[in-house]
Design a protein around this motif. Structure first.
Motif, PDB file in Angstrom:
ATOM      1  N   UNK A 185       0.819  -1.209   0.000  1.00  0.00           N
ATOM      2  CA  UNK A 185       0.000   0.000   0.000  1.00  0.00           C
ATOM      3  C   UNK A 185       0.849   1.253   0.000  1.00  0.00           C
ATOM      4  N   UNK A 186       1.885   1.268   0.842  1.00  0.00           N
ATOM      5  CA  UNK A 186       2.795   2.411   0.884  1.00  0.00           C
ATOM      6  C   UNK A 186       3.508   2.565  -0.446  1.00  0.00           C
ATOM      7  N   UNK A 187       4.035   1.464  -0.999  1.00  0.00           N
ATOM      8  CA  UNK A 187       4.794   1.527  -2.244  1.00  0.00           C
ATOM      9  C   UNK A 187       3.936   2.026  -3.400  1.00  0.00           C
ATOM     10  N   UNK A 188       2.694   1.578  -3.447  1.00  0.00           N
ATOM     11  CA  UNK A 188       1.791   1.999  -4.508  1.00  0.00           C
ATOM     12  C   UNK A 188       1.477   3.491  -4.426  1.00  0.00           C
ATOM     13  N   UNK A 189       1.207   3.953  -3.203  1.00  0.00           N
ATOM     14  CA  UNK A 189       0.915   5.376  -3.012  1.00  0.00           C
ATOM     15  C   UNK A 189       2.153   6.224  -3.287  1.00  0.00           C
ATOM     16  N   UNK A 190       3.322   5.735  -2.860  1.00  0.00           N
ATOM     17  CA  UNK A 190       4.566   6.463  -3.080  1.00  0.00           C
ATOM     18  C   UNK A 190       4.853   6.606  -4.576  1.00  0.00           C
ATOM     19  N   UNK A 191       4.629   5.533  -5.316  1.00  0.00           N
ATOM     20  CA  UNK A 191       4.844   5.599  -6.767  1.00  0.00           C
ATOM     21  C   UNK A 191       3.912   6.622  -7.404  1.00  0.00           C
ATOM     22  N   UNK A 192       2.656   6.636  -6.977  1.00  0.00           N
ATOM     23  CA  UNK A 192       1.711   7.609  -7.521  1.00  0.00           C
ATOM     24  C   UNK A 192       2.169   9.033  -7.249  1.00  0.00           C
ATOM     25  N   UNK A 193       2.726   9.260  -6.064  1.00  0.00           N
ATOM     26  CA  UNK A 193       3.217  10.600  -5.713  1.00  0.00           C
ATOM     27  C   UNK A 193       4.387  11.015  -6.587  1.00  0.00           C
ATOM     28  N   UNK A 194       5.235  10.061  -6.950  1.00  0.00           N
ATOM     29  CA  UNK A 194       6.449  10.374  -7.696  1.00  0.00           C
ATOM     30  C   UNK A 194       6.219  10.534  -9.193  1.00  0.00           C
ATOM     31  N   UNK A 195       5.258   9.807  -9.752  1.00  0.00           N
ATOM     32  CA  UNK A 195       5.060   9.864 -11.202  1.00  0.00           C
ATOM     33  C   UNK A 195       3.897  10.772 -11.600  1.00  0.00           C
ATOM     34  N   UNK A 196       3.264  11.417 -10.626  1.00  0.00           N
ATOM     35  CA  UNK A 196       2.147  12.296 -10.962  1.00  0.00           C
ATOM     36  C   UNK A 196       2.650  13.543 -11.689  1.00  0.00           C
ATOM     37  N   UNK A 197       1.732  14.218 -12.348  1.00  0.00           N
ATOM     38  CA  UNK A 197       2.074  15.363 -13.194  1.00  0.00           C
ATOM     39  C   UNK A 197       2.790  16.456 -12.418  1.00  0.00           C
ATOM     40  N   UNK A 198       2.355  16.707 -11.188  1.00  0.00           N
ATOM     41  CA  UNK A 198       2.963  17.786 -10.408  1.00  0.00           C
ATOM     42  C   UNK A 198       4.441  17.523 -10.129  1.00  0.00           C
ATOM     43  N   UNK A 199       4.784  16.276  -9.816  1.00  0.00           N
ATOM     44  CA  UNK A 199       6.176  15.949  -9.552  1.00  0.00           C
ATOM     45  C   UNK A 199       7.006  16.043 -10.824  1.00  0.00           C
ATOM     46  N   UNK A 200       6.470  15.560 -11.932  1.00  0.00           N
ATOM     47  CA  UNK A 200       7.180  15.655 -13.207  1.00  0.00           C
ATOM     48  C   UNK A 200       7.421  17.109 -13.591  1.00  0.00           C
ATOM     49  N   UNK A 201       6.461  17.962 -13.290  1.00  0.00           N
ATOM     50  CA  UNK A 201       6.625  19.392 -13.568  1.00  0.00           C
ATOM     51  C   UNK A 201       7.753  19.976 -12.725  1.00  0.00           C
ATOM     52  N   UNK A 202       7.837  19.566 -11.468  1.00  0.00           N
ATOM     53  CA  UNK A 202       8.929  20.019 -10.607  1.00  0.00           C
ATOM     54  C   UNK A 202      10.275  19.566 -11.167  1.00  0.00           C
ATOM     55  N   UNK A 203      10.334  18.331 -11.644  1.00  0.00           N
ATOM     56  CA  UNK A 203      11.570  17.806 -12.229  1.00  0.00           C
ATOM     57  C   UNK A 203      11.951  18.618 -13.462  1.00  0.00           C
ATOM     58  N   UNK A 204      10.949  18.902 -14.314  1.00  0.00           N
ATOM     59  CA  UNK A 204      11.205  19.681 -15.530  1.00  0.00           C
ATOM     60  C   UNK A 204      11.804  21.042 -15.205  1.00  0.00           C
ATOM     61  N   UNK A 205      11.268  21.689 -14.192  1.00  0.00           N
ATOM     62  CA  UNK A 205      11.769  23.015 -13.820  1.00  0.00           C
ATOM     63  C   UNK A 205      13.141  22.920 -13.145  1.00  0.00           C
ATOM     64  N   UNK A 206      13.368  21.842 -12.404  1.00  0.00           N
ATOM     65  CA  UNK A 206      14.652  21.668 -11.719  1.00  0.00           C
ATOM     66  C   UNK A 206      15.808  21.519 -12.704  1.00  0.00           C
ATOM     67  N   UNK A 207      15.531  20.913 -13.867  1.00  0.00           N
ATOM     68  CA  UNK A 207      16.581  20.747 -14.879  1.00  0.00           C
ATOM     69  C   UNK A 207      16.494  21.828 -15.953  1.00  0.00           C
ATOM     70  N   UNK A 208      15.657  22.849 -15.686  1.00  0.00           N
ATOM     71  CA  UNK A 208      15.537  23.987 -16.594  1.00  0.00           C
ATOM     72  C   UNK A 208      15.088  23.556 -17.992  1.00  0.00           C
ATOM     73  N   UNK A 209      14.232  22.535 -18.039  1.00  0.00           N
ATOM     74  CA  UNK A 209      13.795  21.983 -19.322  1.00  0.00           C
ATOM     75  C   UNK A 209      13.076  22.999 -20.216  1.00  0.00           C
ATOM     76  N   UNK A 210      12.207  23.875 -19.667  1.00  0.00           N
ATOM     77  CA  UNK A 210      11.517  24.825 -20.544  1.00  0.00           C
ATOM     78  C   UNK A 210      12.456  25.681 -21.381  1.00  0.00           C
ATOM     79  N   UNK A 211      13.624  26.000 -20.854  1.00  0.00           N
ATOM     80  CA  UNK A 211      14.565  26.854 -21.576  1.00  0.00           C
ATOM     81  C   UNK A 211      15.271  26.123 -22.715  1.00  0.00           C
ATOM     82  N   UNK A 212      15.159  24.798 -22.732  1.00  0.00           N
ATOM     83  CA  UNK A 212      15.838  24.014 -23.765  1.00  0.00           C
ATOM     84  C   UNK A 212      14.877  23.471 -24.821  1.00  0.00           C
ATOM     85  N   UNK A 213      13.578  23.775 -24.688  1.00  0.00           N
ATOM     86  CA  UNK A 213      12.600  23.249 -25.613  1.00  0.00           C
ATOM     87  C   UNK A 213      12.496  24.103 -26.871  1.00  0.00           C
TER      88      UNK A 213
END
Length: 220
Positions: A66-94
């Motif tokens: 149950x914990x692992x499933x919820x944790x995975x959902x937290x990590x792969x959700x759109x909000x987390x991916x958006x944070x990752x994109x901004x952390x690597x400055x992805x918008x500036x390279x698109x």
């Protein structure tokens, strides 16, 4: 340079270009490579889910499914991916079409680009290399405070049961080119519509929007 930030150098630069090119550019050029970009997103989504599952299993050996499933959902959700994109400055390279000169802040665009980038790295370097990149990008988010955050569906269920002693329901509305549309509702009058790349993501967004509306009404 993006490759330096993510600590991975592409052998095939065309794969990198496809991953970081916004659909508006392809639309403008009427380029069939748009479908390749979308296929990279699809592949990246699958790779990301698999790698995150393995990393969580190895890191939290004492936790249940149950914990692992919820944790995975937290990590792969759109909000987390958006944070990752901004952390690597992805918008500036698109790359964008002429109609999209501003750096996008839309979480759907940025999260899709992260998935496409992951798919491109897998095709270019294989599973071992993409696992290393994913681990570097996502490990900052492997903290218990984030991973124990309940998903919107669970929160809405708790709220609905406590207030009305009934469970929320979900109705599949339609499938579009961009994904799925789902309606979350409680009783006959309380409802909200959510959209996502999968039914699960659409349900979570619908639950989040409905819960947000209910709590704002309570606080009014």
């Amino acid at each position: 340079m993006l490759e330096r930030i993510i600590e991975y150098t592409f052998k095939d630069k065309e794969l990198l270009n496809q991953a970081i090119t916004h659909s508006s550019y392809f639309n403008e050029k009427r380029d069939i490579r748009q479908s390749e970009n979308e296929k990279l997103e699809y592949l990246g989504d699958a790779i990301l889910n698999s790698v995150i599952t393995i990393l969580l299993y190895k890191k939290f050996k004492d936790k249940d499914e149950g914990f692992l499933s919820n944790a995975r959902s937290c990590l792969v959700k759109r909000e987390t991916l958006t944070e990752v994109a901004k952390a690597i400055d992805l918008p500036q390279h698109m790359f964008y079409g002429n109609g999209d000169q501003n750096v996008p802040e839309d979480s759907k665009v940025l999260s899709n680009m992260v998935e496409a980038l992951i798919g491109a790295i897998y095709l270019d370097g294989g599973m071992r290399k993409v696992t290393r990149v994913i681990k570097n990008l996502f490990m900052p988010y492997f903290n218990l405070e984030r991973l124990t955050e309940k998903n919107p569906k669970n929160l809405l269920q708790e709220y609905s049961q406590k207030r009305w002693s009934i469970l929320p329901k979900y109705k599949f509305a339609r499938k579009t080119k961009g994904g799925f549309t789902v309606i979350a509702y409680i009783g006959k009058d309380l409802k909200a519509k959510g959209m996502g790349k999968s039914k699960k993501e659409a349900e979570q967004q619908a639950a989040r929007l409905l819960l947000q509306g209910l709590t704002e009404t309570d606080g009014a």
